[in-house]
Design an enzyme around this catalytic site. Structure first.
Site: not given
Ligand code: PIT
Length: 322
Positions: A52-53, A55, A59-60, A167
Site C-alpha cells: 500500500l505504501g 514510509g 512497508q504497508v 511530519d
Molecule cells: C492504510 C493505507 C496506506 C497506508 C497506511 C494505512 C499507513 C498508515 C499509517 C502509517 C504510520 C502511522 C500510522 C498510520 O504511524 O496506504 O490504510 O506510520
C-alpha cells in the site's frame, strides 16, 4: 526551479460543490492498543503482494483479520534494539489518544524480535501526493478547500489532545477512495505530546516541508504543524513547492528567509481568500500563524458560500440535505 509538480488541465471534479461531510469512520470502535508479543500470522492473513505504501520505517500491506474478515493495513516497522522499539511504542501511545475520522485509527500491534507491526484502519485511495502530481487530475480550488478543511479538522483534534504531528506532508495524507475527496492523516512516527520548550531533532529527509523552527532546532509547538499546512495548501493550489531550491541547502535557506511568493502563473486564478489563508500560515514567527481553529474559521474554509452558493455555512451541508 521550484516547478517540480506538473499539473495538467483535466478536470478532477466537474461539479462545483464542496462535499463537506466527514469521511467514514473506521469500521471499528477506538481501541487502546499495546504491542502484543505474539505472531501476527496467527490472527491475520497478510497480502505480501499488495504493497500500500512505503514510509520511512517500512512497508504497508493489505491484510485481513481471520476471525472477523475485516480488511486492514499492516505496517511493518523494523525495530531491533530496545531504543528503536521505544520509538514505535511512542507512536502507539500517541495513536491511542487520537479518535477522529480524519486520523487513521490503530487496531492492534504485534511485537517480535526484529520488528513491530501496526495493524491499521484500511483506506485504499492512495496518497494525496499522487493526486497533486497525477496529470489526470487537476485539483480545483474547491477540491483544495475540501482537503484542507479535513486536514485542519484532524489537526484540531490532535492539538486538542496536545499532540503535535510534526511530519505533515502530502505523502502522509491518504485519500479514502479514488472517487471522493475524503482524507485521513497518517504516520505518527514523529508525533509527540506537546511539551512547552521542547526542542526537536529531526532527520532531514525532505527539507521542503520543514518549518523554520525545526531547521533552527528551536522550540516546536502546535503552530509548527500549521506551517506544514501552509506548504500543503500552496502545493494543492499550484502543484508547486513554495520553498524548493536547486539543492537542499538552497531550500533550507529559502525556508529560513521565508522566501516564497504567488508570482508563478499557476496562481493566476487563485482567489484572494486562498492567498490570504496561505499568507497567514507561512510566517517565520510561529506565534503569528493561525491555529487550527482559526484556520477553520478563515473565510477561505468557512465561507463555503463564496465558492458555491448551495452550501449552508451553518451546517456545512448543501441546502437540499437534511
Ligand atoms: C492504510 C493505507 C496506506 C497506508 C497506511 C494505512 C499507513 C498508515 C499509517 C502509517 C504510520 C502511522 C500510522 C498510520 O504511524 O496506504 O490504510 O506510520
Amino acid at each position: 526551479s521550484k516547478v517540480n509538480y506538473h499539473v495538467s488541465a483535466l478536470l478532477l471534479s466537474t461539479l462545483p460543490t464542496a462535499d463537506t461531510t466527514s469521511p467514514p469512520a473506521a469500521p471499528f470502535n477506538h481501541r487502546i492498543v499495546s504491542a502484543r508479543p505474539s505472531q501476527i500470522r496467527n490472527f491475520y492473513t497478510i497480502n505480501w503482494q499488495e504493497v500500500l505504501g512505503g514510509g520511512r520505517f517500512g512497508q504497508v500491506h493489505k491484510c485481513v483479520e481471520n476471525s472477523s474478515g475485516l480488511t486492514l493495513a499492516a505496517k511493518i516497522i523494523k525495530a531491533r534494539s530496545q531504543k528503536e522499539k521505544e520509538v514505535v511504542k511512542n507512536e502507539i501511545q500517541v495513536m491511542n489518544n487520537l479518535d477522529h475520522a480524519n486520523l487513521i485509527q490503530l487496531y492492534a500491534a504485534y511485537e517480535s524480535r526484529n520488528d513491530i507491526i501496526l495493524v491499521l484502519e484500511y483506506v485504499g485511495g492512495g496518497e494525496l501526493f499522487d493526486r497533486i502530481i497525477d496529470e489526470n487530475y487537476t485539483l480545483m480550488e474547491l477540491d483544495a478547500v475540501v482537503f484542507i478543511r479535513q486536514i485542519c479538522e484532524g489537526l484540531q483534534h490532535m492539538h486538542k489532545m496536545s499532540v503535535l504531528h510534526l511530519d505533515l506532508k502530502p505523502e502522509n495524507i491518504l485519500c479514502v477512495s479514488r472517487v471522493t475527496n475524503k482524507i485521513k492523516i497518517i504516520d505518527f512516527g514523529l508525533a509527540r505530546i506537546y511539551k512547552p520548550r521542547e526542542k526537536l531533532k529531526v532527520n532531514f529527509g525532505t527539507p521542503e516541508f520543514l518549518a523554520p523552527e525545526v531547521i533552527n532546532y528551536d522550540y516546536v509547538s502546535f503552530n509548527t504543524d500549521m506551517w506544514s499546512l501552509g506548504v500543503i495548501t500552496y502545493m494543492l493550489l499550484s502543484g508547486l513547492c513554495p520553498f524548493l531550491g536547486d539543492d537542499d541547502n538552497q531550500t533550507l535557506n529559502n525556508i529560513l528567509a521565508c522566501q516564497w511568493n504567488f508570482e508563478e502563473q499557476e496562481f493566476i486564478d487563485t482567489s484572494e481568500e486562498a492567498k490570504d489563508f496561505i499568507s497567514r500560515l507561512l510566517l517565520v514567527n510561529r506565534s503569528w500563524r493561525m491555529g487550527a481553529c482559526e484556520a477553520l474559521n478563515h473565510p477561505w474554509l468557512s465561507d463555503a458560500v463564496l465558492h458555491h452558493p448551495s452550501i449552508n455555512c451553518e451546517t456545512g451541508k448543501k441546502f437540499t440535505e437534511k
